[in-house]
Structures are given as C-alpha cells and as structure tokens.
Design an enzyme around this catalytic site. Sequence first.
Site, PDB file in Angstrom:
ATOM      1  N   GLY B  33       0.848  -1.187   0.000  1.00  0.00           N
ATOM      2  CA  GLY B  33       0.000   0.000   0.000  1.00  0.00           C
ATOM      3  C   GLY B  33       0.880   1.231   0.000  1.00  0.00           C
ATOM      4  O   GLY B  33       1.977   1.218   0.573  1.00  0.00           O
ATOM      5  N   TRP B  37      -1.287   7.219   4.326  1.00  0.00           N
ATOM      6  CA  TRP B  37      -0.807   6.566   5.547  1.00  0.00           C
ATOM      7  C   TRP B  37       0.262   5.523   5.216  1.00  0.00           C
ATOM      8  O   TRP B  37       1.262   5.401   5.933  1.00  0.00           O
ATOM      9  CB  TRP B  37      -2.007   5.980   6.288  1.00  0.00           C
ATOM     10  CG  TRP B  37      -1.812   5.324   7.647  1.00  0.00           C
ATOM     11  CD1 TRP B  37      -2.589   4.317   8.144  1.00  0.00           C
ATOM     12  CD2 TRP B  37      -0.851   5.617   8.679  1.00  0.00           C
ATOM     13  NE1 TRP B  37      -2.156   3.963   9.405  1.00  0.00           N
ATOM     14  CE2 TRP B  37      -1.093   4.740   9.760  1.00  0.00           C
ATOM     15  CE3 TRP B  37       0.213   6.525   8.783  1.00  0.00           C
ATOM     16  CZ2 TRP B  37      -0.328   4.750  10.935  1.00  0.00           C
ATOM     17  CZ3 TRP B  37       0.986   6.528   9.959  1.00  0.00           C
ATOM     18  CH2 TRP B  37       0.708   5.661  11.008  1.00  0.00           C
ATOM     19  N   ALA B 177      -2.099  11.049   9.219  1.00  0.00           N
ATOM     20  CA  ALA B 177      -0.847  10.775   8.505  1.00  0.00           C
ATOM     21  C   ALA B 177      -0.024  12.038   8.260  1.00  0.00           C
ATOM     22  O   ALA B 177       1.194  12.053   8.494  1.00  0.00           O
ATOM     23  CB  ALA B 177      -1.156  10.068   7.186  1.00  0.00           C
ATOM     24  N   LYS B 229     -14.699   3.603  16.161  1.00  0.00           N
ATOM     25  CA  LYS B 229     -14.605   5.047  16.429  1.00  0.00           C
ATOM     26  C   LYS B 229     -15.268   5.865  15.330  1.00  0.00           C
ATOM     27  O   LYS B 229     -15.752   6.967  15.575  1.00  0.00           O
ATOM     28  CB  LYS B 229     -13.147   5.451  16.570  1.00  0.00           C
ATOM     29  CG  LYS B 229     -12.392   5.136  15.300  1.00  0.00           C
ATOM     30  CD  LYS B 229     -11.169   5.941  15.029  1.00  0.00           C
ATOM     31  CE  LYS B 229     -10.829   5.778  13.555  1.00  0.00           C
ATOM     32  NZ  LYS B 229      -9.623   6.467  13.143  1.00  0.00           N
ATOM     33  N   ARG B 293     -13.079  13.085   8.527  1.00  0.00           N
ATOM     34  CA  ARG B 293     -14.134  13.267   7.515  1.00  0.00           C
ATOM     35  C   ARG B 293     -15.501  12.776   7.967  1.00  0.00           C
ATOM     36  O   ARG B 293     -16.522  13.297   7.546  1.00  0.00           O
ATOM     37  CB  ARG B 293     -13.747  12.596   6.212  1.00  0.00           C
ATOM     38  CG  ARG B 293     -13.082  11.264   6.357  1.00  0.00           C
ATOM     39  CD  ARG B 293     -12.415  10.842   5.030  1.00  0.00           C
ATOM     40  NE  ARG B 293     -11.236  10.053   5.345  1.00  0.00           N
ATOM     41  CZ  ARG B 293     -10.698   9.136   4.564  1.00  0.00           C
ATOM     42  NH1 ARG B 293     -11.183   8.901   3.373  1.00  0.00           N
ATOM     43  NH2 ARG B 293      -9.641   8.465   4.926  1.00  0.00           N
ATOM     44  N   LYS B 322     -13.731   8.255   0.791  1.00  0.00           N
ATOM     45  CA  LYS B 322     -14.969   7.623   1.224  1.00  0.00           C
ATOM     46  C   LYS B 322     -15.097   7.662   2.750  1.00  0.00           C
ATOM     47  O   LYS B 322     -14.121   7.592   3.473  1.00  0.00           O
ATOM     48  CB  LYS B 322     -15.019   6.161   0.751  1.00  0.00           C
ATOM     49  CG  LYS B 322     -14.964   5.993  -0.761  1.00  0.00           C
ATOM     50  CD  LYS B 322     -16.112   6.664  -1.472  1.00  0.00           C
ATOM     51  CE  LYS B 322     -17.359   5.782  -1.557  1.00  0.00           C
ATOM     52  NZ  LYS B 322     -18.456   6.463  -2.301  1.00  0.00           N
TER      53      LYS B 322
END
Lengths: 377, 377
Positions: B33, B37, B177, B229, B293, B322
């Site tokens: 990835g 982050w 991040a 969370k 967000r 998203k």
Amino acid sequence: MAPAQEQLEGEQIVAQNEDGTNCIERSRVTVIGSGNWGSVAAKLIASNTLMLDSFHDEVRMWVYEEVLPSGEKLTNVINQTNENVKYLPGIKLGKNVVADPDLDNAVKNATVLVFVTPHQFMEGICQRLVGKIKPDVEAISLIKGMEVKMEGPCMISSLISDQLGINCCVLMGANIANEIAVEKFSEATVGFRENKEVAERWVQLFSTPYFQVTAVQDVEGVELCGTLKNVVAIAAGLVDGLEMGNNTKAAIMRIGLREMRAFSKLMFSSVRDSTFFESCGVADLITTCMGGRNRKVAEAFAKNGGKRSFDELEAELLQGQKLQGVSTAKEVYAVLSNRGWLEMFPLFTTVHEICVGRIPPTAIVEYSEHKPKCCLT
Amino acid sequence: MAPAQEQLEGEQIVAQNEDGTNCIERSRVTVIGSGNWGSVAAKLIASNTLMLDSFHDEVRMWVYEEVLPSGEKLTNVINQTNENVKYLPGIKLGKNVVADPDLDNAVKNATVLVFVTPHQFMEGICQRLVGKIKPDVEAISLIKGMEVKMEGPCMISSLISDQLGINCCVLMGANIANEIAVEKFSEATVGFRENKEVAERWVQLFSTPYFQVTAVQDVEGVELCGTLKNVVAIAAGLVDGLEMGNNTKAAIMRIGLREMRAFSKLMFSSVRDSTFFESCGVADLITTCMGGRNRKVAEAFAKNGGKRSFDELEAELLQGQKLQGVSTAKEVYAVLSNRGWLEMFPLFTTVHEICVGRIPPTAIVEYSEHKPKCCLT
C-alpha cells in the site's frame, strides 16, 4: 400537615402526624453557594423536589450577600425574580428556590446539604457550620479542587466529612454550567463511599431528562478526576499554543488521563479504573481540554513563548476568574517530589516546571518523547 | 555477503555465511500500500531499518501503478525523487524506500509484511498473495475497517491470518498521517495475539522519537477501536451540526466509547478494558471526533436537517475519499439486530437510523435521554 414528633428508625427518619399515624419526614435541601454552577445546581434540584414526595418543595440557597449596582440586595432580587441576575442571568431557577443570606438560618432545618462554593472558602464555611447543622445530614460536594499537602491530597469531601462528622458524596462531570442552564444534554457522576441508597437519592435529586447522573462507589476517584483534569488542560492548552495539531493534543490528553489514573490509584488504593470511563473522567477531560479557562490561558502562555507569566495572562484573559490548574500542578508536584515519584509522572511534572518558567513551553512535547521510567498503566 | 544457506532454528532464522559461520538472517520489510498513511508508514520504517541490525536497509513498497498527469509512472517518480508526489507530496520517504508496481515481486523476499491499503481491496490482495509469500512471514495490519457479517465482525487481521496462514498483528492509534509526516509527536498501539517478542519487534520497527508505540495483548480490541470510532465520529459530527455545545459532545463521545468497549467485549471475550485507555482507544476517538471526515460530513448532514443524504454530502465534501462510519454503522446495526441487542446500544443504533433517514438528526440527543435497558459498563 407538620409532623408533631420525630424519631430515628433505622436510617429512615419517621415522623408522627398529629393524629398519631406515621409519615415519612421529607428531606429539606440547602444549597451552599450561589455562583454560576451553584445556581444551576439549585435549578436542577428545584425541578425535582417539586416532583419527589420524599423532599420538601423548597430549596434553600445560601447566598453570599452582595449589593448590586442598582442598590438592591442580591438575595432580594433572586427572591423577587427567581433569577440569579449576577451569576446566571436570564435563567429562571424555579419559584421554590429561596435565597437566604444567613448561613446559620439556611442550614438549620436542612437534612441535605449541597456544597458548591469556590474551594478556598470551604475550610472557613465548615468551621462556621460546626454545631449548626442537624446530626444526620447527608452532604454532597460539587467543588472541584483540593488541598494537596505533603502527606497527600486532602479532598474537599473529606474536609466536610471530618470537620462536620457527616457522610459526604461528590458530584463531578462534563458540566459547563451555562450549557446545562439552557438544558442541553449532559451527564454527571456521583461518587459515594458505602451507602448505595444514599447515592441513589442524590441521583434522583439531580437527574433530569437532559442531565443524566450515574453513581459509582469511588469518592476519591471521582473527586480527583475533577481536580487533576485541570493540570491536563494546561498541557492541552500549551499544545494548542504551539500549534502541534490533533494527534499531539490527543496523545497529551491520553497521557494526562493515564497520569490522573495512576496518581489517584497511588493515593487511594480504592480508586477504580472504571471511574475514568465515566462522565467525571474521560468526558470532563475532553470538555476541559477543548474549552475552559485553563486551556485558554495556557494557549496564550505558549503563544508568548513563556515570556508573560500565567498570573499576568490570567488577569488579562479571565476578568477576575481564577485558574485552578496552575496551583493544582504545583500541589501535585510537591507530593510527587516528596515521594520521589517525579519521573513516573512526566506530564504532571513538566506542566509545573513550565508554569513556573523553569523550562520552556515546548518542553510539553519534548518530555513526551521520553517514556516514563516506571510503567504507569 | 549473501548467506549461502538458510535454516530455521527455533523462531530465529539463521543463515550460514560462505565460510561456514552462522549469521542472523536480516528481516526484509515490504509495505503493501502506498496511499497517504502507507507512505508515512514506509517513512517511519525506513528511518529505523537503517539503524537496526536485524533488518535489511531496503524497504520495498508495493504501489498500485498510476500514470501521473505528466505522463510519468508514479513508481518511477517515487524512486527518482524519494517522494510519493501524489499521496504525500513534499515529504522525503528515505532513499532506502523502493517503490515496486509488481505485487508478486514486492513480496517474494519479504519476511515482514505491512498491510496498509483501503480495506475493501484486502480480500482480493490476499487471494493474489496465496502461495507467493514465504511461509514464516510476520504481518501487521494498519487497516481501519472490517467486514461485519451476521456471525460477527470479520477483522482484517483475521482475514490475513486465515487466508495466508500467517500471524498478523495490528497497529492503530491517533494517527493523522500528514501530522506524523511532519514529525509532530504522536502515539500508536500495536495489538498482538500471543507472541510478545514479535510485538516488540513491531514496536522497534515503527517507533521514533516523535512516534511512540506501545504493545498490548489484544488484537481484536485494538482493531475494533480503529473501526468503531468512526461510528462515534458520526454522532459527534451530528452534535456539532446541531450546535449542542461541549458538554453534549463530550457526553456523546463518552457514551460512544462505552458502546465500543461493550460491543468489542461481547464479540471477543478476550478484549481488555485497558486497551481503551491506549492511543488506539481514547486518543484516536478524540482525534477522529475533533477532526476527520466522518465528523465533517455528519456535521453538514445535521445542518441540512437530514434533507441531503450522506452520499450526496460525501461526494461534495470529500473529493472522492470515502466515509467509513456510515457503512460500519450499517454493519454493526445488522449484528445488533440479528442478536437482539439493539436496545443495549442506543448510540450505535441511533447513528445508523439517522444515516438512513429513518429518524431525524436531532434524535442523536433525544435518544441519549433514555438510558440503555441493560447496563453496559
């Protein structure tokens, strides 16, 4: 109909009506203190005593008498308008709230005392109350703050219990008085020592649909939360002033909560971890670190690079209100230093050393980069 | 000098030099990835592999290849400039970070895998990795989110463990991040299942002076914190949009933390209360409910009185990013509904019902005025 006779039966005060039948003696509430939070407390209580059979409707509120600019006495205005025009303007307290400038008179018939004065006045008030109150009075303290002595913190609830020989619970939480006054949803925590029934009566007396109260068996834990959070709020304000961002602020608040918990447990082995999940713990910490005067003054202190003192900024920013965090940090530091625990509490220690100018505001983050030598969790 | 032979000795991989002496095989890290982050994680790790003898310097980063507006390939630009110009512009990742567009090639020599992709891609990535990785690879997931099925949550770490037959830890925390990228102080939590030594190696691999990592033996607790969370952040955003003030927001966050804890413990009896005091718990909750967000879109939703949908506001406010909170709330609701637990989780339940338009945004506070029927604490 007034009871003709009173007698103590178990823990329930029972009275006899004039016709010889028994009736339960209704509790009489007196609120000692009439500032912003005291007035809101009186309003909450007064809405409940009207509905609860076990309480007299009237809530007596001791008011430190002041003469208003209009020349009127504050107590007279409160009793005429049902408003504390000086400390909670615009809010009706309830017609059953009676302001009383005479402390002895305000407490003489009370069976239930709610203490909500600035903490520095409590020692004097307790001295004045000795011998003036009923012997089986139940008390609760809403006062945040403590006297820290070398041997450890002297909690306000202990001061009340010891000086007056009565049981004393505490009520703490994320409670900005003006928000509760306009009936915005909020929570609070009652801390009790042993008697759960007494705690449940306090819950009943304070709870409303918008103010939810939970009882936990941990007086010291609840009370220390209300006090120590102000030290963490100083740290949070410093982070704000240094513009370190959300991660850092959340980390500092978390470390602060850990030190609150560790300090409380070292001071009182009865303190429970679960208390810190209650309104008095994590919720009050959040409220105090997001708003609140300790945060505000500490932010300004950091923005000025520590060049203007807390006293100076306090005078400029708070219009006469006082900071508790700076003095609590000092008191906590004295305890830690005396016991050789400074290194176990890097945040508390650093906050005090920043407040007195020994190290710069940036140290609040630098410290954090060194783990405490002793595991606190 | 490359080891000529490898053999497994206990849990330590030992290799033989060409002269027949033993040497410890250095771990090779691949980060799977390369978003915002993921790039920061590569930077953290790369600063440590240079210093740790037990790791090869090189950190390989699998990048989903993209052609930039300039016509260049993203991997080429990262390898030429040491910057992820698309997802973390302006930050040097370290010269020892090597971007690799070929997943098979990126993992083939790795002994340590760091998963940090959007969670919806993980099932496909795991399928592609079967048979392609070394058998004794150690993995860690930084992915927040889960698949909730009727039988309960399927955690990403379990997906990795089950599909690839390897051990998988997790790392979560109050980790915006971009703030870590500029080296602002922050904390994180590693959750591990059994092997504390493996956890300590992860702590070593991620920790820097400005990024402090703590390990706790509670994979599910840590991972569920990172997921749940976001549901609480929706609630917090609604309170912001309704302009209810600090007390209410703190109360809602506290109730949310209580439901996170209760849900996690019902799902996995191994979950520990203490985990919620770690960075992954209370600190990440604070960060997410203050910024983030989910909070932002929920605030807009409440301000519009629920008349514009979350989908519409998400498209408008997030530029293609998203929301996770809305889908997590839906998944949690399905579990609660299936098990008859809806009344025990009034906040989670209410958030979902608001998100789908069944009840108005103001219900987030009205609900709170009714205590859960079952004690959650």
